[in-house]
Design an enzyme around this catalytic site. Sequence first.
Site, mmCIF file in Angstrom:
data_model
loop_
_atom_site.group_PDB
_atom_site.id
_atom_site.type_symbol
_atom_site.label_atom_id
_atom_site.label_comp_id
_atom_site.label_asym_id
_atom_site.label_seq_id
_atom_site.Cartn_x
_atom_site.Cartn_y
_atom_site.Cartn_z
ATOM 1 N N GLU A 140 42.439 25.105 70.386
ATOM 2 C CA GLU A 140 41.007 24.878 70.643
ATOM 3 C C GLU A 140 40.459 23.707 69.853
ATOM 4 O O GLU A 140 39.409 23.172 70.171
ATOM 5 C CB GLU A 140 40.235 26.149 70.290
ATOM 6 C CG GLU A 140 40.763 27.405 71.000
ATOM 7 C CD GLU A 140 40.141 27.631 72.383
ATOM 8 O OE1 GLU A 140 39.082 27.034 72.650
ATOM 9 O OE2 GLU A 140 40.720 28.383 73.157
HETATM 10 C C1 LIG Z 1 36.374 33.034 72.639
HETATM 11 N N1 LIG Z 1 37.637 32.405 72.831
HETATM 12 C C2 LIG Z 1 38.071 32.078 74.051
HETATM 13 N N2 LIG Z 1 37.332 32.187 75.069
HETATM 14 N N3 LIG Z 1 39.372 31.628 74.113
HETATM 15 C C3 LIG Z 1 39.976 31.453 75.302
HETATM 16 O O1 LIG Z 1 39.396 31.602 76.361
HETATM 17 N N4 LIG Z 1 41.263 31.095 75.228
HETATM 18 C C4 LIG Z 1 42.059 30.921 76.397
#
Ligand SMILES: CNC(=N)NC(=O)NC
Length: 302
Positions: A140
């Site tokens: 992320e």
């Molecule tokens: C709150 N974290 C997320 N929404 N993470 C993801 O969707 N990872 C695929």
Amino acid sequence: KSNVAVYYGQGAYQPRLSHFCQETSLDIINLGFINVFPKAVGDWPGSNFGNQCDGTVYEGTELLSGCHQIWEDIPICKELGKTVMLSLGGETAYEDIPTDEVAEWFADFLWYSFGPPGQNDTFPRPFQDNQVDGFDFDIEHYGGHGYATMIQRLRSHFADFPDETFYISGAPQCQLPDAQLSDAISNSHFDFIWVQWYNTAACSATNFLEGNGLFNFAAWAKVIQDSANPAAKLFVGLPASEEAAVDGFYLSPAEVYPLVDIYMNLYPDMFGGIMLWEATASDNNTINGYNYAQHMKHILHE
Ligand SMILES: CNC(=N)NC(=O)NC
């Protein structure tokens, strides 16, 4: 056959893994997360699986050592034909990979600890003798380099088990180019790419509903066509309930249907299915007697 993939491990008051492996609508389960990455060769990664495991860690590390529910349930999932991936990253991780040596160390650690057992007993076995079917990169932030090296290293390990199939997947944000995974997608071989078409207004699936041309499935299809593995499957990543995403990014099953119908038929070979964030949210989101993942499965098989 297109598939439903779900993330499991960070759900509120989530039931254990076997509960989800008994759901016939689910095909691929991404166990999240390895959320602490090694900073140097020799450092151990750390993990978090929410309310699962017993809180114990390997001495001096953040790697959970008591994930009994998971090591007990993976055989059930495998018996039921599920693909079980181990996901790296997630919301809380600091995913910087400083050097190629650290990237290769991290890949080796993951392979000897979570891949086929009995290869190298200097590594722990957090899921005991269970082996995962592959590794998912849910990077992320702070990413951008080192992942291609990790994936190349993992694939060299996969080649040591020619009779077994292992997968690499990634969960980029929908904005192109994805700062975290573009380099890896161009330079290393992914099997599944599930794009998070939520939480980013500039390209999310809700744009499809507005017909404003900003939903960028076609652009991602081109990225994959030009990538190290043009045969990678592209999945539509969606929130499994209103609460599972930032406000305004949830699509009802009725809203998902036309989007999937169009792109599944425009890209019949590349279209892989639907990814959902996340399993418990889907269970808790029942519409007309079916949970969200069941609705997604129906849409894929229309
Ligand atoms: C709150 N974290 C997320 N929404 N993470 C993801 O969707 N990872 C695929």
